[in-house]
Design a protein around this motif. Sequence first.
Motif, mmCIF file in Angstrom:
data_model
loop_
_atom_site.group_PDB
_atom_site.id
_atom_site.type_symbol
_atom_site.label_atom_id
_atom_site.label_comp_id
_atom_site.label_asym_id
_atom_site.label_seq_id
_atom_site.Cartn_x
_atom_site.Cartn_y
_atom_site.Cartn_z
ATOM 1 N N SER A 57 -3.472 -9.870 9.252
ATOM 2 C CA SER A 57 -3.088 -10.780 8.180
ATOM 3 C C SER A 57 -3.054 -10.044 6.849
ATOM 4 C CB SER A 57 -4.068 -11.951 8.098
ATOM 5 O OG SER A 57 -5.377 -11.493 7.826
ATOM 6 N N MET A 58 -3.709 -8.882 6.782
ATOM 7 C CA MET A 58 -3.706 -8.079 5.564
ATOM 8 C C MET A 58 -2.358 -7.422 5.314
ATOM 9 S SD MET A 58 -7.490 -6.357 5.981
ATOM 10 C CE MET A 58 -7.530 -5.520 4.399
ATOM 11 N N SER A 59 -1.439 -7.540 6.260
ATOM 12 C CA SER A 59 -0.098 -6.968 6.098
ATOM 13 C C SER A 59 0.845 -7.888 5.338
ATOM 14 C CB SER A 59 0.500 -6.696 7.475
ATOM 15 O OG SER A 59 0.812 -7.924 8.139
ATOM 16 N N GLN A 60 0.463 -9.135 5.121
ATOM 17 C CA GLN A 60 1.387 -10.135 4.591
ATOM 18 C C GLN A 60 1.531 -10.007 3.071
ATOM 19 O OE1 GLN A 60 -0.645 -13.338 7.311
ATOM 20 N NE2 GLN A 60 1.344 -14.132 6.673
ATOM 21 N N ILE A 61 2.696 -9.578 2.645
ATOM 22 C CA ILE A 61 2.955 -9.321 1.233
ATOM 23 C C ILE A 61 2.944 -10.601 0.417
ATOM 24 C CG2 ILE A 61 4.668 -8.403 -0.402
ATOM 25 C CD1 ILE A 61 5.523 -6.442 1.825
ATOM 26 N N GLY A 62 3.286 -11.719 1.032
ATOM 27 C CA GLY A 62 3.332 -12.981 0.319
ATOM 28 C C GLY A 62 1.980 -13.589 0.010
ATOM 29 N N SER A 63 0.898 -12.989 0.552
ATOM 30 C CA SER A 63 -0.445 -13.531 0.307
ATOM 31 C C SER A 63 -1.446 -12.390 0.265
ATOM 32 C CB SER A 63 -0.831 -14.531 1.403
ATOM 33 O OG SER A 63 -0.737 -13.925 2.683
ATOM 34 N N VAL A 64 -1.531 -11.731 -0.873
ATOM 35 C CA VAL A 64 -2.415 -10.571 -1.031
ATOM 36 C C VAL A 64 -3.547 -10.946 -1.980
ATOM 37 C CG1 VAL A 64 -2.564 -8.141 -1.650
ATOM 38 C CG2 VAL A 64 -0.430 -9.052 -0.718
ATOM 39 N N PRO A 65 -4.763 -11.205 -1.477
ATOM 40 C CA PRO A 65 -5.845 -11.679 -2.320
ATOM 41 C C PRO A 65 -6.617 -10.585 -3.038
ATOM 42 C CG PRO A 65 -6.569 -11.614 -0.061
ATOM 43 C CD PRO A 65 -5.134 -11.204 -0.050
ATOM 44 N N ALA A 66 -6.430 -9.314 -2.622
ATOM 45 C CA ALA A 66 -7.232 -8.231 -3.208
ATOM 46 C C ALA A 66 -6.567 -6.896 -2.906
ATOM 47 C CB ALA A 66 -8.655 -8.251 -2.628
ATOM 48 N N SER A 67 -7.095 -5.825 -3.534
ATOM 49 C CA SER A 67 -6.508 -4.501 -3.328
ATOM 50 C C SER A 67 -7.271 -3.679 -2.294
ATOM 51 C CB SER A 67 -6.490 -3.722 -4.649
ATOM 52 O OG SER A 67 -7.804 -3.299 -4.996
ATOM 53 N N ASN A 68 -8.366 -4.231 -1.771
ATOM 54 C CA ASN A 68 -9.167 -3.430 -0.839
ATOM 55 C C ASN A 68 -8.328 -2.992 0.367
ATOM 56 O OD1 ASN A 68 -9.303 -6.340 -0.107
ATOM 57 N ND2 ASN A 68 -10.440 -5.581 1.652
ATOM 58 N N ALA A 69 -8.626 -1.809 0.854
ATOM 59 C CA ALA A 69 -7.925 -1.237 2.006
ATOM 60 C C ALA A 69 -6.412 -1.214 1.786
ATOM 61 C CB ALA A 69 -8.275 -2.000 3.281
ATOM 62 N N TRP A 70 -5.992 -0.818 0.574
ATOM 63 C CA TRP A 70 -4.556 -0.915 0.269
ATOM 64 C C TRP A 70 -3.705 0.002 1.132
ATOM 65 C CZ3 TRP A 70 -2.091 1.730 -4.534
ATOM 66 C CH2 TRP A 70 -2.653 2.993 -4.765
ATOM 67 N N LEU A 71 -4.257 1.132 1.556
ATOM 68 C CA LEU A 71 -3.514 2.019 2.438
ATOM 69 C C LEU A 71 -3.338 1.371 3.816
ATOM 70 C CD1 LEU A 71 -2.154 4.683 3.092
ATOM 71 C CD2 LEU A 71 -4.424 5.718 3.400
ATOM 72 N N TYR A 72 -4.372 0.743 4.315
ATOM 73 C CA TYR A 72 -4.292 0.033 5.599
ATOM 74 C C TYR A 72 -3.296 -1.118 5.506
ATOM 75 C CZ TYR A 72 -5.879 -2.855 9.542
ATOM 76 O OH TYR A 72 -5.949 -3.614 10.686
ATOM 77 N N ARG A 73 -3.374 -1.899 4.409
ATOM 78 C CA ARG A 73 -2.429 -3.001 4.215
ATOM 79 C C ARG A 73 -0.983 -2.486 4.251
ATOM 80 N NH1 ARG A 73 -4.762 -7.683 1.956
ATOM 81 N NH2 ARG A 73 -6.912 -7.439 1.245
ATOM 82 N N THR A 74 -0.747 -1.380 3.544
ATOM 83 C CA THR A 74 0.598 -0.805 3.475
ATOM 84 C C THR A 74 1.071 -0.368 4.852
ATOM 85 O OG1 THR A 74 0.206 -0.054 1.205
ATOM 86 C CG2 THR A 74 1.964 1.043 2.434
ATOM 87 N N SER A 75 0.177 0.239 5.627
ATOM 88 C CA SER A 75 0.561 0.722 6.956
ATOM 89 C C SER A 75 0.930 -0.430 7.881
ATOM 90 C CB SER A 75 -0.572 1.557 7.564
ATOM 91 O OG SER A 75 -1.663 0.742 7.973
ATOM 92 N N LYS A 76 0.192 -1.530 7.802
ATOM 93 C CA LYS A 76 0.481 -2.654 8.690
ATOM 94 C C LYS A 76 1.752 -3.393 8.260
ATOM 95 C CE LYS A 76 -2.840 -2.131 11.640
ATOM 96 N NZ LYS A 76 -2.544 -1.755 13.048
ATOM 97 N N ALA A 77 2.035 -3.444 6.963
ATOM 98 C CA ALA A 77 3.311 -4.002 6.512
ATOM 99 C C ALA A 77 4.476 -3.146 7.026
ATOM 100 C CB ALA A 77 3.340 -4.095 4.991
#
Length: 222
Positions: A130-150
Amino acid sequence: MGTALIIGASRGLGLELVQQLLAAGSRVIATVRTAEARAALQALGAEVLTVDVADPASVSGLAWQLDGERFDLAFYVAGVMRRQGATTPPTQQDFDAVMHANVLGAMQAIPQVAPLVEAAGGVFAFMSSSMSQIGSVPASNAWLYRTSKAALNMAVAAAQHDYPRATLVTIDPGWVQTDMGGATAPLTPQDSVRGMLATLAGVTDVDQGQLLHHDGRRAAHW
């Protein structure tokens, strides 16, 4: 119950997927990185290949190791997380580790495995978040992981067009009690995997290329 391929099965959700699929009567082929993990999975009854998804040369050998197989379910589970937020620039080492395991490994696996899933009219799932969803980003933590999953979501959505006789999806396992999720997570690995397998068993053509959640919800926005 058919044949399943689990890529990244040495521990956590990958290991639980192997256990539940074997218990359901499936034939399971699993990939691991170490001899210790290989022996443990063989003891459970799985057929085991040694593959390091972060090493392009290792992943490139999947096709010949799987020659002649047909998969009702293939699941790319392998993944790496780094927890830093956007106040800390990622090092090249961290960037390469996360992107190689989470994105490049999956993109290398798709042309080798998807035709074998198509041959069975099966499902090829990829562990997203769920951290991959660009439309609902509540924080910047693990931003590299978020980017990879998107990026993984996009890779799978794009690849679906080349493999129309298979159903390619990404799936969010929820917040799970694993090494990555931590002990305070609300979901056990058993419950997460049970939900994911039930969700994947019910996919239709409408789900092709989409992000699903372990509890059957479809992502409202990416």
